[in-house]
Design a protein around this motif. Structure first.
Motif, short mmCIF file in Angstrom:
data_model
loop_
_atom_site.label_atom_id
_atom_site.label_comp_id
_atom_site.label_asym_id
_atom_site.label_seq_id
_atom_site.Cartn_x
_atom_site.Cartn_y
_atom_site.Cartn_z
N SER A 112 30.45 45.79 43.65
CA SER A 112 29.75 47.03 43.29
C SER A 112 29.67 47.24 41.78
N LYS A 113 30.54 46.59 41.01
CA LYS A 113 30.52 46.75 39.56
C LYS A 113 29.90 45.56 38.84
N GLY A 114 29.32 44.64 39.61
CA GLY A 114 28.63 43.51 39.00
C GLY A 114 29.48 42.29 38.77
N TYR A 115 30.75 42.31 39.21
CA TYR A 115 31.61 41.14 39.02
C TYR A 115 31.43 40.15 40.17
N LEU A 116 31.61 38.87 39.85
CA LEU A 116 31.56 37.83 40.89
C LEU A 116 32.95 37.66 41.47
N VAL A 117 33.08 37.91 42.78
CA VAL A 117 34.38 37.79 43.45
C VAL A 117 34.22 36.86 44.65
N ASN A 118 35.32 36.18 45.00
CA ASN A 118 35.26 35.32 46.18
C ASN A 118 35.71 36.10 47.41
N THR A 119 35.80 35.42 48.53
CA THR A 119 36.09 36.08 49.80
C THR A 119 37.43 36.81 49.76
N ALA A 120 38.39 36.26 49.04
CA ALA A 120 39.72 36.87 48.96
C ALA A 120 39.79 37.97 47.91
N GLY A 121 38.68 38.24 47.21
CA GLY A 121 38.66 39.32 46.23
C GLY A 121 39.08 38.93 44.84
#
Length: 424
Positions: A112-121
């Protein structure tokens, strides 16, 4: 032989087989987990000192090992943010507190803030790319990395700071009198050829440059040409001379009449200062002087008008580009890969991440394709390296081993009961 020892040996065997069943259970459960690396239990014997004519049973100890360095199969997806590594490297990720770790799980999405995160966050880490277009990684550490953020909530305009314009000027052009050269900016000015080039100022305004080529002098060996650049906005009503402001730049280039290329001593560029914009060198190194009409052979200029970011995409070298609505692309980050001397000795943690341990060695950082770190595949994911057939076989072996060890325990218990009954 101690009956108690036999029972303890049976218990150690059951514990070891129980550990093996645990790794099998984890492996089967994560057989579809992206980037998961299988665990296994290896056994080592525990031998007691022996007396003459008797044998004291020892036991067995289970050790957990990880196949972290074993490559998983790569499968293609439809997401341009999915990344897979074919080689030894790891992605660098960080949790909310900023603690870094390594992972092979490359299924990234925008939060939601534009960061790239993987499945585990975990947040993907990258080096920001400035206006110079270069990054300087720390070879033996993770300094300089930051969470990759692809949100671009404002319009951006990029002024032109690099341009190239190559053309052929006609050999048979007439010589222009000095008083009529474009640089004189007289109403009677004339020229041999003209073209225009659009560049951008700091606010994203398109600035049209009128570029004049004029044969000034000629000898048996050389031909001198004047290149003059004006801002088209300063042209007289209806266009052309005289312009309302002096030329932005003037340069004389010399052609070798033997080869048709620029002479060795000739300038190969012209410095242009764009009003309210950057000052850059217009590359003319590919200009030719041949028996042909005036022809543009190659042209390029960077910069763009105000535009919003429509999407982001990775290149195979790990560079993350922002793609603007007008089609321009700008590098935002470069994604590094990291490695350690003994990856199988990394410490695994929940979320498919690994941390450096004393036995794994220190981390080494580079980029895809460098130093054995492996290549990056965009739009693909690395599957778990678990082989279900092998795991099911190991499960049956472990079941049988557990049962056999329980029989040993029961035999010792039965014999001990017989021994106790002797005194009744």
């Amino acid at each position: 032989m101690s009956l108690y020892g036999v029972m303890r040996t049976g218990v150690s065997g059951m514990n070891a087989q129980s550990s093996k069943l645990g790794t099998v259970a984890d492996n089967i459960a994560n057989s579809s987990t992206t980037g998961y690396k299988r665990a296994a239990s290896e056994f080592s014997s525990m031998i007691l000192s022996q007396g003459t004519g008797t044998y004291n049973s020892g036991g067995v100890k289970a050790h957990t090992v990880y196949a972290i360095s074993q490559q998983g199969a790569i499968s293609y997806t439809t997401s341009g943010l999915d990344l897979a590594i074919d080689g030894n490297g790891f992605f660098v990720v960080a949790d909310r507190e900023g603690s870094t770790a390594l992972t092979r799980a490359g299924s990234f999405v925008v939060d939601s803030k534009g960061y790239l995160v993987n499945t585990a966050g975990y947040y993907l880490q990258g080096y920001p790319i400035g206006n110079g277009g270069t990054v300087a990684p720390v070879a033996n550490g993770l300094g300089g990395l930051e969470n990759v953020n692809v949100s671009q909530s404002k319009l951006e305009a990029v002024p032109t700071d690099s341009a190239l314009l190559w053309a052929n000027v006609p050999e048979d052009a007439a010589i222009v009198a000095a008083a009529d050269l474009p640089s004189a900016n007289a109403a009677t000015a004339t020229y041999s050829a003209k073209t225009s080039l659009i560049v951008y100022d700091n606010l994203g305004n398109a600035v049209t440059l009128d570029i004049y080529y004029s044969k000034a002098t000629e000898t048996a060996a050389d031909s001198d040409w004047e290149v003059t650049i004006y801002n088209a906005d300063d042209a007289a009503p209806g266009g052309g001379f005289p312009y309302g402001a002096p030329a932005l730049a003037t340069q004389t280039i010399t052609f070798d009449r033997t080869t048709g290329n620029l002479a060795a001593a000739s300038p190969t560029d012209i410095t242009v200062a764009v009003p309210n914009g950057s000052t850059f060198d217009l590359d003319m190194s590919g200009m030719t002087y041949l028996n042909a009409d005036f022809t543009i052979t190659e042209v390029d200029a960077n910069g763009n008008a105000p535009s919003a970011v429509e999407s982001v995409e990775f290149a195979d070298d790990g560079t993350l580009f922002a793609v603007y609505a007008n089609g321009d692309r700008r590098a935002l980050y470069r994604i590094p890969l990291a490695d350690v001397p003994s990856p199988d000795k990394l410490t695994p943690l929940s979320g498919n991440i690994y941390t450096v341990s004393n036995n794994s060695g220190e981390v080494r950082v580079g980029f895809p394709g460098e130093g054995g770190l492996g290549s990056l595949t965009v739009g693909a994911l690395e599957s778990s390296n678990v082989d279900l057939a092998s795991e099911l076989t190991s499960m049956i072996e472990s079941q049988r081993g557990y049962t056999a060890n329980s029989k040993v325990f029961k035999a010792g218990s039965d014999l001990l009961e017989e021994l106790v009954n002797l005194v009744r």
